[in-house]
Design an enzyme around this catalytic site. Structure first.
Site, PDB file in Angstrom:
ATOM      1  N   LEU A 386       0.943  -1.180  -0.169  1.00 52.61           N
ATOM      2  CA  LEU A 386      -0.317  -0.264  -0.148  1.00 52.61           C
ATOM      3  C   LEU A 386       0.577   1.299   0.156  1.00 52.61           C
ATOM      4  O   LEU A 386       0.611   2.460  -0.417  1.00 52.61           O
ATOM      5  CB  LEU A 386      -1.048  -0.049   1.039  1.00 52.61           C
ATOM      6  CG  LEU A 386      -1.883  -1.160   1.065  1.00 52.61           C
ATOM      7  CD1 LEU A 386      -2.711  -1.213   2.153  1.00 52.61           C
ATOM      8  CD2 LEU A 386      -2.779  -0.773   0.498  1.00 52.61           C
ATOM      9  N   GLY A 390       9.802   5.720   5.526  1.00 51.31           N
ATOM     10  CA  GLY A 390      10.582   5.540   6.208  1.00 51.31           C
ATOM     11  C   GLY A 390      11.053   4.942   7.322  1.00 51.31           C
ATOM     12  O   GLY A 390      12.183   4.281   7.609  1.00 51.31           O
ATOM     13  N   GLY A 392       9.218   1.670   7.214  1.00 50.54           N
ATOM     14  CA  GLY A 392       8.500   0.200   6.817  1.00 50.54           C
ATOM     15  C   GLY A 392       7.480   0.655   5.987  1.00 50.54           C
ATOM     16  O   GLY A 392       7.324   1.664   4.786  1.00 50.54           O
ATOM     17  N   VAL A 394       3.731  -0.870   4.295  1.00 51.46           N
ATOM     18  CA  VAL A 394       2.924  -1.008   4.819  1.00 51.46           C
ATOM     19  C   VAL A 394       1.960  -2.307   3.454  1.00 51.46           C
ATOM     20  O   VAL A 394       1.885  -1.746   2.427  1.00 51.46           O
ATOM     21  CB  VAL A 394       1.469   0.263   4.859  1.00 51.46           C
ATOM     22  CG1 VAL A 394       0.249  -0.171   5.197  1.00 51.46           C
ATOM     23  CG2 VAL A 394       2.326   1.066   5.554  1.00 51.46           C
ATOM     24  N   ASP A 511       4.681  14.798  12.212  1.00 48.32           N
ATOM     25  CA  ASP A 511       4.712  14.063  10.812  1.00 48.32           C
ATOM     26  C   ASP A 511       3.443  14.062   9.896  1.00 48.32           C
ATOM     27  O   ASP A 511       2.466  13.819   9.133  1.00 48.32           O
ATOM     28  CB  ASP A 511       5.219  12.504  10.772  1.00 48.32           C
ATOM     29  CG  ASP A 511       5.959  13.233   9.177  1.00 48.32           C
ATOM     30  OD1 ASP A 511       6.643  13.699   8.627  1.00 48.32           O
ATOM     31  OD2 ASP A 511       5.904  11.434   9.118  1.00 48.32           O
TER      32      ASP A 511
END
Length: 727
Positions: A386, A390, A392, A394, A511
């Protein structure tokens, strides 16, 4: 018991081994049919503003004044202030309204439901027929006042809500503070309300009726009233609402204040709360006005709710075991853990201690087996990806039998990129924060996995992907219309307000960007990716990263002061939200080449100065937007983007602005120069100006989520942007 188990027991103290043996023999507990009912009661004979911080949550245009809950504004000095308003007041603590029960434990309730002709209950699926639903009773006194020779509007409602959120934007008029044109009728609303409506809409029987609303304002049952809700001569009324969870039925009674409860209800209807509301929901009131207005006041409120018990009453000897055995089991686990650690160095299995820590956290969600997640994602197939960022990657996944009722569910599995010490820190930070967060506009955490050095988190799957995919994703994603854009921004603001002010700790997201705003099936916003989030103690105002970590975040969303302090604050989160507002309204990324500028905010500020601010609206909308709302959002985006952190609006004001009950802050025609040191947080999280300008502007510096040194040079020697969707 296998040989390995016997071997371990031989190494444990005799008492601990015996405790484990008794624990294994203890029968499972269940909800006891014979357990007497217990109730929770609260009562307000009048209301004081001090209740706002202790017992009641006041949202939207509501207030507490003159000993009453003013669900809509209570002044008559300025009629224009009363029109098109909506508000809510909710009791601040949730109540558990239903629970799953073992087969046949509450069979009498099911049969009783059928015998009373409750078609809603008798036709329930298995997921509802095995629920025990709590009963409740409430009474409250209202005054709905209209001025002489005026037409009242719109109405007031008793509400069962899924959260303490403010009314959604656009919930004035006929939406009674419950919903809006976009959300009305959605099953995801999870509300039930009893309305007293004083305006006839096309779906209403008349302009003076009571109705039962489920997830929308088109009542599933209604009845005309003999008593005038907003009479010409002012009058107070008492209402009684009785809900029987056994027969799944609601009854509403109404009389003049001081009169006894009538023998016959004004509304009697079937209602299976277990089918519509969240397990833990909130009670309270909502109301609205439209082009016509009225004063919607609650003068007193009494409430009694059945307390659901999860376990049967035990004999004293069993109660002693129930208390003592968990302690013994904990001791057993500690001894086994120490034994295992002594046999193996921690470095041989880095997930061991982290996993033990996670399992000990209160309320930790489900722990999944790595093989189960591997199968769900088809061995982490690239086709199931998906997004990647930074921290990982998904993946979409399908878990068979993992739902609350054993159904198959879609999930998003976040696989962390690094399984070293730093990766574990990121994993633990995200899990320990989001595990305890509960809000309708936050992505829900389902579970976790920490095995074989692999770190994974499992979230609700968001079928519509991320916000930036719909803004910039090309023809495969439908372009968001104006109503959905406004609704998304309202949802993000609500989530941010919860993180900053309503959670038991202050949480800074750090973020905030369009790719971290996910969209559910109904295009409601869900803020996600808490890999950078940090929880602050209530007496702290900022979170400082280690110096080597540099400035976290993503280009274009980072507040200018962060490059000097290395600290994330609520004000820096608001700056990121301002960038998202401009991005959504303009359909352009915060860093882009537009009108001779390198940053979107600078271009919008120029248009505002020249009186052409609406020219910034996304041209792809082809003029299909509300001009007043577009100007409101653009001004709010500029206010949030103010280079001086102390000048940015607080989330409380942002919510009011989006609800159209407050004007945006005054925005100077020229973008102010960035001042450093510009402001220092004080003990209350506010900011005060300290020194003079340095002549530097926020546009002068760049940073990335890859990390920067104190000299603003990336560690890997180049600028990298992280604008891909993350959960």
């Amino acid at each position: 018991m296998g040989g390995a188990g016997r071997s371990l027991l031989r190494r444990l103290p005799t008492a601990a081994a015996a405790a484990l043996f008794l624990l294994l023999l203890l029968p499972p507990t269940a909800h006891s049919q014979s357990t007497p009912k217990e109730n929770v009661t609260f009562s307000f004979s009048s209301f004081d503003d001090s209740f706002r911080s202790t017992n009641l949550t006041v949202n939207g245009d509501s207030s507490i004044a003159q000993g009453a809950l003013q669900i809509t504004p209570d002044t008559l000095n300025q009629a224009s202030y009363l029109v098109n308003r909506s508000g809510r007041v909710l009791y601040s603590q949730p109540f558990k309204l239903w629970e799953y029960t073992p087969a046949n434990v509450n069979g009498s309730s099911s049969s009783s439901s059928s015998n009373n002709g409750n078609s809603s209950s008798s036709s329930n699926s298995n997921s509802n027929s095995n629920k025990y639903v709590a009963s409740f009773s409430t009474s409250f006194t209202i005054n709905v006042f209209r001025q002489t020779n005026t037409t009242p509007g719109e109405g007031i409602a008793f509400l069962i809500a899924p959260s303490l959120d403010a009314p959604p934007p656009g919930s004035d008029g006929g939406y009674l503070g419950l919903t809006n044109a976009t959300l009305d009728g959605n099953a995801s609303n999870h509300f039930v309300a009893v309305e007293l409506d004083t305006v006839k809409q096309p779906y209403d029987p008349d302009d003076n009726h009571v109705g039962l609303d489920v997830n929308g304002v088109v009542s599933v049952a209604n009845a005309s009233l003999d008593l005038q809700i907003a009479p010409v001569a002012p009058a107070n009324y008492t209402l009684w609402i009785d809900y029987d969870g056994g027969v799944r039925r609601i009854r509403v009674y109404m009389a003049a204040e001081g009169r006894p409860q009538p023998p016959s209800p004004v509304l009697d209807a079937p209602l299976d709360l277990g089918q519509f509301v969240l397990q833990r929901s909130y009670f309270g009131f909502s109301a609205s006005t439209g082009s016509d207005y009225e004063l919607n006041c609650v003068l007193a409120w009494n409430m009694t709710v059945e307390r659901l018990r999860d376990k049967k009453r035990l004999p004293r000897w069993a109660l002693g075991l129930a208390v003592g055995l968990p302690c013994a089991a904990l001791l057993l686990g500690l001894i086994a853990g120490l034994y295992y650690v002594r046999r193996r160095r921690v470095g041989d299995d880095p997930s061991m201690l982290a996993g033990a820590l996670l399992r000990s956290l209160p309320g930790t969600p489900r722990e999944f087996d790595y093989k189960e997640l591997k199968k769900a994602t088809n061995n982490f197939d690239e086709k199931m990806k998906l997004g990647q960022g930074g921290f990982g990657t998904v993946y979409e996944g399908v878990l068979v039998g993992a739902g609350d009722n054993g159904e198959t569910i879609e999930v998003a599995v976040k696989k962390f990129a690094r399984a070293n010490t730093k990766g574990q820190e990121e994993f633990l930070a995200e899990l320990t924060i989001i595990n305890r967060l509960r809000h309708r506009h936050l992505v829900r955490l389902i579970g976790w996995c920490h095995q074989n050095g692999e770190l994974l988190l499992v979230y609700d799957y968001m079928p519509e992907g991320s916000l930036d995919q719909h803004l910039f994703g090309g023809p495969e994603k439908p372009l968001l219309n104006w109503a959905r854009r406004y609704n998304v921004l309202s949802g993000v603001a609500s989530a941010l307000h919860y993180l900053h002010n309503e959670y038991d700790q202050r949480v800074v997201h750090r973020d905030l960007k369009a790719s971290n705003v996910m969209l559910d099936r109904d295009f409601n916003a869900r803020l996600g990716d808490f890999g950078l989030a940090r929880a602050l103690d209530v007496d702290r105002t900022s979170y400082a990263d280690l110096e080597l970590d540099g400035v976290p975040g993503t280009l274009g969303y980072i507040a200018p002061e962060c490059f000097h302090t290395g600290k994330a604050t609520r004000e820096s989160d608001v700056y990121g939200f301002g960038a998202v507002i401009l991005e959504v309204v303009c359909g352009l990324r915060p860093r882009c080449e537009v009108g001779g500028f390198h940053y979107l905010v600078d271009w919008v500020w120029k248009l505002y100065r020249e009186g052409r601010i609406l020219e910034a609206v996304d041209v792809r909308l082809a003029g299909d937007f509300v001009g007043a709302d577009a100007e409101r959002l653009l001004l709010l985006g500029l206010a949030c983007s103010h280079p001086i952190p102390g000048e940015r609006p607080k989330t409380q004001d942002i919510m009011q602005i989006l609800l159209r009950s407050m004007q945006p802050p005054a925005v100077p025609p020229f973008k102010p120069a960035f001042v450093w040191p510009s402001a220092v947080p004080d003990g209350d999280g506010e900011t005060t100006t300290t020194t003079t300008a340095s002549g530097l502007t926020g546009s002068s510096y760049y940073a990335s989520s890859a990390g920067w040194t104190s000299n603003y040079v990336s560690r890997d020697g180049h600028v990298s942007e992280d604008d891909v969707p993350m959960v």
